[in-house]
Design an enzyme around this catalytic site. Structure first.
Site, PDB file in Angstrom:
ATOM      1  CE  LYS A 198     -77.122 -36.551  23.616  1.00 12.24           C
ATOM      2  NZ  LYS A 198     -78.205 -37.249  24.465  1.00 12.24           N
TER       3      LYS A 198
ATOM      4  CD  GLU B 100     -88.889 -34.625  10.884  1.00  7.69           C
ATOM      5  OE1 GLU B 100     -88.177 -33.585  11.194  1.00  7.69           O
ATOM      6  OE2 GLU B 100     -88.307 -35.457  10.111  1.00  7.69           O
TER       7      GLU B 100
ATOM      8  CD  GLU C 100     -77.516 -38.980   6.900  1.00  9.21           C
ATOM      9  OE1 GLU C 100     -78.701 -38.605   6.161  1.00  9.21           O
ATOM     10  OE2 GLU C 100     -76.625 -39.584   6.074  1.00  9.21           O
TER      11      GLU C 100
ATOM     12  CB  CYS D 183     -85.772 -39.164   8.989  1.00  5.09           C
ATOM     13  SG  CYS D 183     -84.946 -40.694   8.429  1.00  5.09           S
TER      14      CYS D 183
HETATM   15  P1  NAD Z   1     -83.193 -34.152  18.285  1.00  8.47           P
HETATM   16  O1  NAD Z   1     -82.270 -33.214  17.300  1.00  8.47           O
HETATM   17  O2  NAD Z   1     -83.839 -33.449  19.281  1.00  8.47           O
HETATM   18  O3  NAD Z   1     -81.848 -35.076  19.208  1.00  8.47           O
HETATM   19  C1  NAD Z   1     -81.212 -35.780  18.428  1.00  8.47           C
HETATM   20  C2  NAD Z   1     -79.667 -36.103  19.229  1.00  8.47           C
HETATM   21  O4  NAD Z   1     -79.235 -34.802  19.429  1.00  8.47           O
HETATM   22  C3  NAD Z   1     -80.300 -36.562  20.695  1.00  8.47           C
HETATM   23  O5  NAD Z   1     -79.489 -37.405  21.336  1.00  8.47           O
HETATM   24  C4  NAD Z   1     -80.265 -35.171  21.510  1.00  8.47           C
HETATM   25  O6  NAD Z   1     -79.985 -35.371  23.038  1.00  8.47           O
HETATM   26  C5  NAD Z   1     -78.913 -34.814  21.009  1.00  8.47           C
HETATM   27  N1  NAD Z   1     -78.976 -33.075  21.156  1.00  8.47           N
HETATM   28  C6  NAD Z   1     -79.972 -32.327  21.287  1.00  8.47           C
HETATM   29  N2  NAD Z   1     -79.491 -30.954  21.592  1.00  8.47           N
HETATM   30  C7  NAD Z   1     -78.189 -31.185  21.224  1.00  8.47           C
HETATM   31  C8  NAD Z   1     -77.053 -30.235  21.400  1.00  8.47           C
HETATM   32  N3  NAD Z   1     -77.309 -28.845  21.561  1.00  8.47           N
HETATM   33  N4  NAD Z   1     -75.828 -30.532  21.116  1.00  8.47           N
HETATM   34  C9  NAD Z   1     -75.625 -31.671  20.908  1.00  8.47           C
HETATM   35  N5  NAD Z   1     -76.558 -32.906  20.683  1.00  8.47           N
HETATM   36  C10 NAD Z   1     -77.862 -32.286  21.048  1.00  8.47           C
HETATM   37  O7  NAD Z   1     -83.981 -35.031  17.353  1.00  8.47           O
HETATM   38  P2  NAD Z   1     -84.835 -36.202  17.877  1.00  8.47           P
HETATM   39  O8  NAD Z   1     -86.173 -35.553  18.220  1.00  8.47           O
HETATM   40  O9  NAD Z   1     -84.229 -36.926  18.984  1.00  8.47           O
HETATM   41  O10 NAD Z   1     -85.143 -37.031  16.569  1.00  8.47           O
HETATM   42  C11 NAD Z   1     -86.037 -36.795  15.736  1.00  8.47           C
HETATM   43  C12 NAD Z   1     -85.491 -36.101  14.433  1.00  8.47           C
HETATM   44  O11 NAD Z   1     -84.348 -36.794  13.952  1.00  8.47           O
HETATM   45  C13 NAD Z   1     -86.196 -35.895  13.012  1.00  8.47           C
HETATM   46  O12 NAD Z   1     -86.338 -34.447  12.846  1.00  8.47           O
HETATM   47  C14 NAD Z   1     -85.940 -36.703  12.282  1.00  8.47           C
HETATM   48  O13 NAD Z   1     -86.333 -36.511  10.902  1.00  8.47           O
HETATM   49  C15 NAD Z   1     -84.506 -36.978  12.491  1.00  8.47           C
HETATM   50  N6  NAD Z   1     -84.069 -38.039  11.928  1.00  8.47           N
HETATM   51  C16 NAD Z   1     -83.211 -38.024  10.758  1.00  8.47           C
HETATM   52  C17 NAD Z   1     -82.734 -39.263  10.301  1.00  8.47           C
HETATM   53  C18 NAD Z   1     -82.026 -39.288   8.907  1.00  8.47           C
HETATM   54  O14 NAD Z   1     -81.483 -40.145   8.596  1.00  8.47           O
HETATM   55  N7  NAD Z   1     -82.084 -38.079   8.136  1.00  8.47           N
HETATM   56  C19 NAD Z   1     -82.906 -40.468  10.901  1.00  8.47           C
HETATM   57  C20 NAD Z   1     -83.961 -40.597  11.935  1.00  8.47           C
HETATM   58  C21 NAD Z   1     -83.997 -39.268  12.571  1.00  8.47           C
END
Ligand code: NAD
Length: 490
Positions: free
Chosen positions: A182, A393, A257, A291
């Site tokens: 997804k 962040e 992550e 991130c």
């Molecule tokens: P997000 O958590 O909003 O979304 C990530 C994914 O989760 C999307 O596909 C979203 O549709 C899905 N999602 C949202 N709600 C959900 C739920 N209730 N159940 C299951 N899936 C759900 O994050 P974002 O805004 O897309 O990404 C940015 C974040 O990701 C930042 O906090 C960043 O630090 C983190 N990030 C971490 C890493 C790492 O390796 N640690 C790498 C890249 C990004």
């Protein structure tokens, strides 16, 4: 500049080897963040569609040849998949530039080749794995096998959509699992190609499925689905908490992550000719939507003024513009909602009396980019490291310089955060480099460099930055079940 295909694409779900519309015909729109132009109508999966995808993945796991074929056969298909990704790298990078807003040039030269390597690496790596043997004198022999777990939900964020998905898909498939992917709803274009790429590589139908839609609907359906055995998630800390709760009833295995707020610590003996350009990259790469971004720059007071002047000059020289242009170093942020979040910190910084060094406004851009979600590279100085801009962040092109006097003070500031994904240290003193690396509470420390990755090494976060590790055998541990077999010898 290469020609970019224009027009509105139709992007469908990929279930059991076929692209299909949502069962109720619903779609959602995806826009180009550089222009707000509509670029795609994407099928929005219903719960019934997610159910179909999970069942297809289950059938492919239980009955299909994927789990039972020889490792050599499976890995040959994965290596072919990696080759196809490289053959299509320009197309994939154009799509990521179009819906994420990330500069095409670095995507085509770095992210897409890394994506291909994520798949190839795990195909090569798994072929070299063995198990353990525990003889019990002459009476019994124990040996260990590592078997696939089952159906994996791979949920990925919008900042690095294609590369981060393959980082999960490589070990997942190499170990013999099947997957329902997804991607984030803001950036589904490149990941959607993984269905046809898998098919062309000869991977059986049902092994790779892709569902699109809102996290609250599709993500929830996936993470509560009884056929899903494990969840590999990259995204925000708050979503991670929700997924953990949702997966608890069916006891799903999780790997997370999550977010970060890395300290980039610059000591007075640092080589500034290296520290400044790399700190600029660490601050503004992908518009700060990384991130691992070094978004808190801790600078020793004795060199603070010099660092500030040189860092400011380099930030102001960054070329901000159309992500599809080859000289662009920084594009827009990903969406209207995210832009509003990022610019809200300009007000927060003002209220907290941070000093604005540069940026803080829209850059000068050609007319066709006037509606894009752009912000100039923005730099603040803030003495109070507990201020919100030093703790939260922001995930945009905003960084804060924080002065410090002693090593102890630098460590205290670096560790005063709920995150622990990574840290960066700049010093020419070997003992100090080790000392600081040992005491910063984070999963990766880069000394005199940033974002150098060896795919064998563990990657993941301390504290609220994650659960578990990815990379090399750490990924394989997550995507396999260890089985002990005990044989009586007499
Ligand atoms: P997000 O958590 O909003 O979304 C990530 C994914 O989760 C999307 O596909 C979203 O549709 C899905 N999602 C949202 N709600 C959900 C739920 N209730 N159940 C299951 N899936 C759900 O994050 P974002 O805004 O897309 O990404 C940015 C974040 O990701 C930042 O906090 C960043 O630090 C983190 N990030 C971490 C890493 C790492 O390796 N640690 C790498 C890249 C990004």
């Amino acid at each position: 500049m290469m020609e970019v295909q224009t027009g509105v694409r139709e992007v469908d779900l990929y279930i059991n080897g076929k692209y299909v519309k949502a069962s109720n015909g619903a779609t959602f729109a995806v826009k180009n963040p550089a222009t707000q132009e509509l670029i795609a109508q994407v099928s929005a999966a219903t719960e019934a569609d997610v159910d179909k995808a999970c069942r297809a993945a289950r059938d492919a796991f239980e009955q299909g040849p994927w789990r039972t074929m020889t490792v050599a056969e499976r890995c040959a298909k994965l290596r072919r998949m990696a080759e196809i990704i490289l053959e299509r790298k320009e197309e994939i990078a154009r799509l990521d530039a179009m819906d994420v807003g990330k500069p095409y040039l670095s995507t085509v030269h770095h992210e897409v080749p890394r994506a291909a390597n994520n798949i190839k690496f795990f195909a090569d790596f798994i072929e070299k794995q063995g198990g353990e043997v525990y003889p019990m004198e002459e009476a019994y022999l124990n040996y260990t096998r590592y078997e696939p777990v089952g159906v994996a939900a791979l949920i990925t964020p919008w900042n690095v959509p294609f590369m981060l998905t393959t980082w999960k898909l490589g070990p997942c498939l190499a170990a013999g699992n099947t997957a329902v992917i997804k991607p984030a709803e803001t950036t589904p274009l490149s990941v959607s190609l993984l269905g046809e790429i898998a098919k062309e590589a000869g991977i059986p139908d049902g092994v790779v499925n892709v569902v699109h839609g809102l996290g609250s609907v599709v993500g929830t359906a996936l993470t509560t689905h009884p056929e899903v055995d494990l969840i590999s998630f990259t995204g925000s800390t708050s979503t991670g908490k929700r997924i953990m709760k949702n997966g608890a009833d069916s006891l799903k295995k999780v790997s997370f992550e999550l977010g970060g707020k890395a300290a980039n610590i610059v000591f007075e003996d640092a080589n500034l000719d290296k520290a400044i350009p790399v700190s600029i990259q660490a601050a503004f790469m992908n518009s700060g939507q990384v991130c691992l971004a070094g978004s808190r720059i801790l600078v020793q007071r004795t060199i603070f003024d010099e660092f500030l002047e040189r860092f400011k000059k380099a930030a102001m020289e960054l070329i901000v513009g159309d992500p599809q242009n080859e000289d662009t170093k920084m594009g827009p942020v990903v969406s209207e909602a995210h832009y509003n979040k990022v610019i809200s910190y300009l007000e927060v910084a003002k209220e907290e009396n941070a000093t604005l060094v540069c940026g803080g406004k829209r850059p000068q851009l050609p007319d066709y980019l006037q509606n894009g979600y752009y912000l100039e590279p923005t730099v603040y100085v803030q003495e109070n490291h507990q201020a919100r801009i030093c703790q939260e962040e922001i995930f945009g092109p905003i960084v804060t310089l924080i002065p410090f006097d002693t090593e102890e003070e630098a460590l205290k500031i670096a560790n005063d955060t709920e995150y622990g994904l990574n840290g960066v240290v700049w010093t020419e003193n070997l003992q100090r480099a080790h000392r600081i690396s040992h005491h910063v509470r984070a999963g990766t420390i880069w000394v005199n460099c940033w974002f150098v990755r060896d795919l064998r090494a563990p990657f993941g976060g301390f504290k609220k930055s994650g659960i578990g590790r990815e990379g090399g055998h750490h990924s394989l541990e997550f995507f396999t079940e260890a089985k002990n077999i005990c044989i009586a010898l007499s």
